[in-house]
Scaffold this motif. Sequence first.
Motif, PDB file in Angstrom:
ATOM      1  N   CYS A 692     -12.955  31.216  26.770  1.00 47.68           N
ATOM      2  CA  CYS A 692     -12.275  30.971  25.494  1.00 47.68           C
ATOM      3  C   CYS A 692     -11.133  31.969  25.335  1.00 47.68           C
ATOM      4  O   CYS A 692     -11.067  33.000  26.024  1.00 47.68           O
ATOM      5  CB  CYS A 692     -13.253  31.126  24.333  1.00 47.68           C
ATOM      6  SG  CYS A 692     -14.619  29.976  24.330  1.00 47.68           S
ATOM      7  N   HIS A 693     -10.255  31.698  24.434  1.00 46.18           N
ATOM      8  CA  HIS A 693      -9.231  32.665  24.067  1.00 46.18           C
ATOM      9  C   HIS A 693      -9.860  33.768  23.222  1.00 46.18           C
ATOM     10  O   HIS A 693     -10.906  33.575  22.594  1.00 46.18           O
ATOM     11  CB  HIS A 693      -8.110  31.979  23.297  1.00 46.18           C
ATOM     12  CG  HIS A 693      -7.348  30.994  24.115  1.00 46.18           C
ATOM     13  ND1 HIS A 693      -6.444  31.364  25.091  1.00 46.18           N
ATOM     14  CD2 HIS A 693      -7.365  29.634  24.106  1.00 46.18           C
ATOM     15  CE1 HIS A 693      -5.938  30.295  25.656  1.00 46.18           C
ATOM     16  NE2 HIS A 693      -6.480  29.218  25.068  1.00 46.18           N
ATOM     17  N   PRO A 695     -10.881  36.161  20.300  1.00 44.95           N
ATOM     18  CA  PRO A 695     -10.982  35.834  18.871  1.00 44.95           C
ATOM     19  C   PRO A 695      -9.901  36.542  18.074  1.00 44.95           C
ATOM     20  O   PRO A 695      -9.331  37.547  18.508  1.00 44.95           O
ATOM     21  CB  PRO A 695     -12.378  36.324  18.506  1.00 44.95           C
ATOM     22  CG  PRO A 695     -12.672  37.405  19.487  1.00 44.95           C
ATOM     23  CD  PRO A 695     -11.997  36.993  20.761  1.00 44.95           C
ATOM     24  N   CYS A 696      -9.646  36.010  16.914  1.00 45.38           N
ATOM     25  CA  CYS A 696      -8.645  36.596  16.030  1.00 45.38           C
ATOM     26  C   CYS A 696      -9.229  36.722  14.632  1.00 45.38           C
ATOM     27  O   CYS A 696     -10.243  36.102  14.287  1.00 45.38           O
ATOM     28  CB  CYS A 696      -7.372  35.755  16.010  1.00 45.38           C
ATOM     29  SG  CYS A 696      -7.641  34.056  15.482  1.00 45.38           S
ATOM     30  N   GLN A 709     -12.431  34.159  14.193  1.00 45.04           N
ATOM     31  CA  GLN A 709     -12.257  32.730  14.493  1.00 45.04           C
ATOM     32  C   GLN A 709     -11.684  32.588  15.890  1.00 45.04           C
ATOM     33  O   GLN A 709     -10.882  33.418  16.327  1.00 45.04           O
ATOM     34  CB  GLN A 709     -11.309  32.077  13.471  1.00 45.04           C
ATOM     35  CG  GLN A 709     -11.248  30.565  13.564  1.00 45.04           C
ATOM     36  CD  GLN A 709     -10.307  29.986  12.510  1.00 45.04           C
ATOM     37  OE1 GLN A 709      -9.180  30.457  12.371  1.00 45.04           O
ATOM     38  NE2 GLN A 709     -10.767  28.989  11.782  1.00 45.04           N
ATOM     39  N   TRP A 710     -12.064  31.472  16.585  1.00 46.34           N
ATOM     40  CA  TRP A 710     -11.603  31.251  17.936  1.00 46.34           C
ATOM     41  C   TRP A 710     -11.506  29.755  18.211  1.00 46.34           C
ATOM     42  O   TRP A 710     -12.049  28.920  17.476  1.00 46.34           O
ATOM     43  CB  TRP A 710     -12.550  31.926  18.938  1.00 46.34           C
ATOM     44  CG  TRP A 710     -13.975  31.453  18.817  1.00 46.34           C
ATOM     45  CD1 TRP A 710     -14.541  30.436  19.492  1.00 46.34           C
ATOM     46  CD2 TRP A 710     -14.974  31.985  17.931  1.00 46.34           C
ATOM     47  NE1 TRP A 710     -15.843  30.277  19.116  1.00 46.34           N
ATOM     48  CE2 TRP A 710     -16.140  31.227  18.152  1.00 46.34           C
ATOM     49  CE3 TRP A 710     -15.001  33.033  16.999  1.00 46.34           C
ATOM     50  CZ2 TRP A 710     -17.321  31.478  17.469  1.00 46.34           C
ATOM     51  CZ3 TRP A 710     -16.174  33.278  16.330  1.00 46.34           C
ATOM     52  CH2 TRP A 710     -17.326  32.508  16.547  1.00 46.34           C
ATOM     53  N   ASP A 711     -10.809  29.400  19.282  1.00 50.77           N
ATOM     54  CA  ASP A 711     -10.644  28.007  19.700  1.00 50.77           C
ATOM     55  C   ASP A 711     -11.615  27.690  20.817  1.00 50.77           C
ATOM     56  O   ASP A 711     -12.057  28.591  21.550  1.00 50.77           O
ATOM     57  CB  ASP A 711      -9.213  27.756  20.188  1.00 50.77           C
ATOM     58  CG  ASP A 711      -8.208  27.894  19.059  1.00 50.77           C
ATOM     59  OD1 ASP A 711      -8.580  27.601  17.907  1.00 50.77           O
ATOM     60  OD2 ASP A 711      -7.059  28.311  19.336  1.00 50.77           O
ATOM     61  N   THR A 745     -17.040  27.682  15.318  1.00 52.17           N
ATOM     62  CA  THR A 745     -16.026  28.540  15.951  1.00 52.17           C
ATOM     63  C   THR A 745     -15.544  29.611  14.975  1.00 52.17           C
ATOM     64  O   THR A 745     -14.393  30.026  15.031  1.00 52.17           O
ATOM     65  CB  THR A 745     -14.840  27.691  16.411  1.00 52.17           C
ATOM     66  OG1 THR A 745     -14.316  26.986  15.282  1.00 52.17           O
ATOM     67  CG2 THR A 745     -15.257  26.688  17.473  1.00 52.17           C
ATOM     68  N   ILE A 762     -15.872  36.595  23.250  1.00 49.68           N
ATOM     69  CA  ILE A 762     -16.453  35.273  22.963  1.00 49.68           C
ATOM     70  C   ILE A 762     -16.889  34.644  24.278  1.00 49.68           C
ATOM     71  O   ILE A 762     -16.184  34.755  25.301  1.00 49.68           O
ATOM     72  CB  ILE A 762     -15.446  34.338  22.261  1.00 49.68           C
ATOM     73  CG1 ILE A 762     -14.910  34.992  20.984  1.00 49.68           C
ATOM     74  CG2 ILE A 762     -16.080  32.978  21.921  1.00 49.68           C
ATOM     75  CD1 ILE A 762     -15.953  35.213  19.918  1.00 49.68           C
ATOM     76  N   SER A 774     -14.456  35.915  27.094  1.00 49.42           N
ATOM     77  CA  SER A 774     -13.032  35.837  26.808  1.00 49.42           C
ATOM     78  C   SER A 774     -12.397  37.214  26.961  1.00 49.42           C
ATOM     79  O   SER A 774     -13.084  38.215  27.257  1.00 49.42           O
ATOM     80  CB  SER A 774     -12.815  35.318  25.388  1.00 49.42           C
ATOM     81  OG  SER A 774     -13.289  36.273  24.451  1.00 49.42           O
TER      82      SER A 774
END
Length: 965
Positions: A692-693, A695-696, A709-711, A745, A762, A774
């Motif tokens: 995953c990318h 998290p932000c 939150q993440w995609d 997510t 993540i 991630s």
Amino acid sequence: MATFLPNLLQQALYEVVDVQHCQRMVILAMMADQPPPLEATPIMNEVPLLPHMVNGDSIQQVILVQVNPGETFTIRTEDGHVQCIQGPAHVPMVSPNGSVPPIFVPPGYVSQMVEENGVRKVVVLPRSSEFHPSMHPPPPHVPHYMHPHPALLPHPPHPVYSPVPGTGEIPPQFIHQPPPPTHVYQEQESRSHGRTNFIQRDERTVKMQEHLKKRLKERQASGHTNNKLNSPPSPHKVHNSSNTNVQNGYGNGKGQQAACGVIKQKQIGKTRASPPADSEMGESDTESKELDNLHLSIGKPVVSDIQARSAVLSWNLPVSSQNGESHSLTPATFIFEVAVSNSGKNGKFKSVYIGEETTITLPELGPATDYHIRVSATSSSIKESVSELVSFTTESCEPDPPAAPKLINRTKNSLSLQWKSSNDNGSKITNFLLEWDEGKSGAFKECYYGNLKQYKLTKLSPSTKYLLRLAAKNDIGMSGFSETVIYYTAGVVPSPPLPPELTEAGVTWLSLKWSPPNGMLSDDSLTYTLDMEEDDSGYGFQPKYNGEELSCTLQNLRRSTPHKFRLCACNNEGKSIPSEVVEYSTIPDKPGPPSKPSVKGKIHSHNVKVTWDPPKDNGGSDISKYFLEISETLIGTKWEVVYSGSMREHVCDHLKPGTSYKLRVYCVSKGGESPASDVLTVQTSAVPPGPCHAPCLVSKAKPREITLQWDPPSTDGGSEVIEYVVEMANSEQDEHRQVYQGQTTECTVNSLLPGRMYCFWIRAGNKTGFGPLSEKAEISTAAGPPDQCSTPLLTCKAATCVVVTWESPACNGAEICEYRLDWGQMEGSMRIIYTGPCLSYEVKGLTPATTYYCRVQAVNIAGVGLFGDIGVVTTPASVPAAVSVLHLLEEDQMEIPCPLSTCLAIQWEEPCCHGSDVIGYNIEYGEKQLVSVGRVTSHILENLHPDTLYRFFGLLVHFIKVNTL
């Protein structure tokens, strides 16, 4: 028409209809005390009365039988004589017992009782006929139903006449007298003939009769719905123009009125049990009588401007007559009908016009033809009137165009023609004119003029086309020309043509073309025969085309097969020698679809091996190449070629794990591209998801929690991601600890420290397992209020002064800007006595020997921290406090009386001891006079000067002034 009874008790309307001949009879049944007088009593055809006598004291049933114009009915009396009645007429008949007489129907008919607007009707219908009440042809022969009463119908002393021709025949046993002269019923014959052919009128006439019937019904419904006893007048009634009038078998000379069969009823005396509605019914009877006595007469029409094919017909408006007086009517009240016959006065009449005009042009007439015309006028409320016949003959004219001449023989240099005469239109044909174009396709010129019906053209050119036409001439003029015909002279057999050429070839067809043989003229009429021999068929050459075209397309041939062709040219003289043989082949067809691809071996996550079989039908040629196409199921119908070649297997690689793919194969040969095979669907095996990318931060970080939150991962490994795991560490080197596991997510991490930096990772997982972590995300919590301060340190500097010191707590990401000192003598009632950046504060003005409580709070830009623990301190004991209350005692307040002029009694309250008990008081007054007393709260000062002002100073009293009295 008959005059109806003014006093009526009951009424019932019976209608007898012969549908087969559209014959209509209306019977009015009336109940009355007295039978009506019978002055003029025509008799209906075989509808006799009941044979009983009429009793004046009983209720009788009177039946009025309506006889339509142009109709003749007969009645057989008791002595066997037959009497005839001609319409229009109403015949009264009596039923003595007051009941409705039965209606006897002839064989093949049925009777049916119906009720309409309160009026009963008996309708007699054929078992399989259609009912047309608007048509009135003559009645058929029917047996007798009722016998006439002898008192009402006397025997006729004069001869009795037979029915009018065309209106039916009487059985021989009922005819006892010879028929009347023909001239007496001349008008009736003509009218009867027209009525016989009424059914043959055109559609416009039928619609007109329906319109008139509708108007009659509307008139009856609007003005005579309650008490009108007579039936509506027939739209086809006409006046009898015979010179001899018959009434119950007697002839009289009463003119038109008697000829119409009008029945006059004498005035009836007093009636019994007359209902109150008699007067209204009498008025309706009077109105009906006036309408019945109103007669029309239309003059003989005039024919003018007679041409060969047209003529102008005009007539005057009908004139009405009533009681001998004539009245003119307006044109808008009449509908005129014009009937024409070209087969004699007694021939078939055809309706050619219906309308309101009084002048018309008769078109489409035949030249030199005898015509007979009559005009009838019809109104919605007055009986129909028919004019006398008018006859005329159209003019002669030129003949009709003849038929084209026919060819009876031909040679290379001649054409023999023959023809027939056309209609001469009243003037004998004298000559014929034959024209031709001289074989040059130019203007026509005369080649024969005479009275013969055949002619031979000579000195013509071989194989030449000639155009001819014919016209006829009489004394009036020349007819138009016939249709133009084309004839050819004989010639020679065509020379062999060149072989056909191939223009285009198909799978099952070949298109060929050819040119005419050499030496043939452009005007020569040639036909061509194309013969074909199919390879290995064994049938030889067979004709496949025969026509004048120079090309053809042969269908339904075998694919990829050679075919041999030859061509022959034909004219009127014969068939040429065949051309040379040529061979052309049909092209191969498209091959059929290959078999459905199949999987060979194991399906991997990124590749699969497929194989297929060649098509069952190769279209007649070898397969040159196969094409394998692939498409992702989710994408849809977008196909991509992944292989092309002659091999029949292929490894599809670079596939996505866990993805469904569709595979199909098509092939190519010389015949073209085949349809695609059936689709194979395969799905590669799934793998764990990709990374995953990082998290932000969703929103602004809080001091002690962070929302992340993440995609989803870019690749799910071919299986849906069902879970995520969030890991956290204080630094990259520290041990990771899991802070979240779930399907969403987004997550919130709690229990963090304010102003601290944390690391997050993540990991996504599907049914096959978790994917890699991630990238690291470093996120700091927001600054928070300072931590709780420690318990302050208290030091008593004096009995009234305490020094408070404390330590600085953790600032939590923001520098402490001030401290707050909360101070009080009770824990619940402390107040802030200091705010500032210092870490100590000296509290002054305290009360000795008193316990104090305090606590410290730190503040920064993020907020206010919590108060620290409470510190407690007690100040040391000190000298008592000054006496705050001192006052003089009045005389009545003293326990021991004393002179107030020299004594002063004072009293005070004991002050605070400041941690040590009070042992005595010092009283200073006047000029520093000091008096010490023990632990009392009152004292009397003696030996004072009267009327003197004293000031009191003491250790416990600051200052007080008193006066002695």
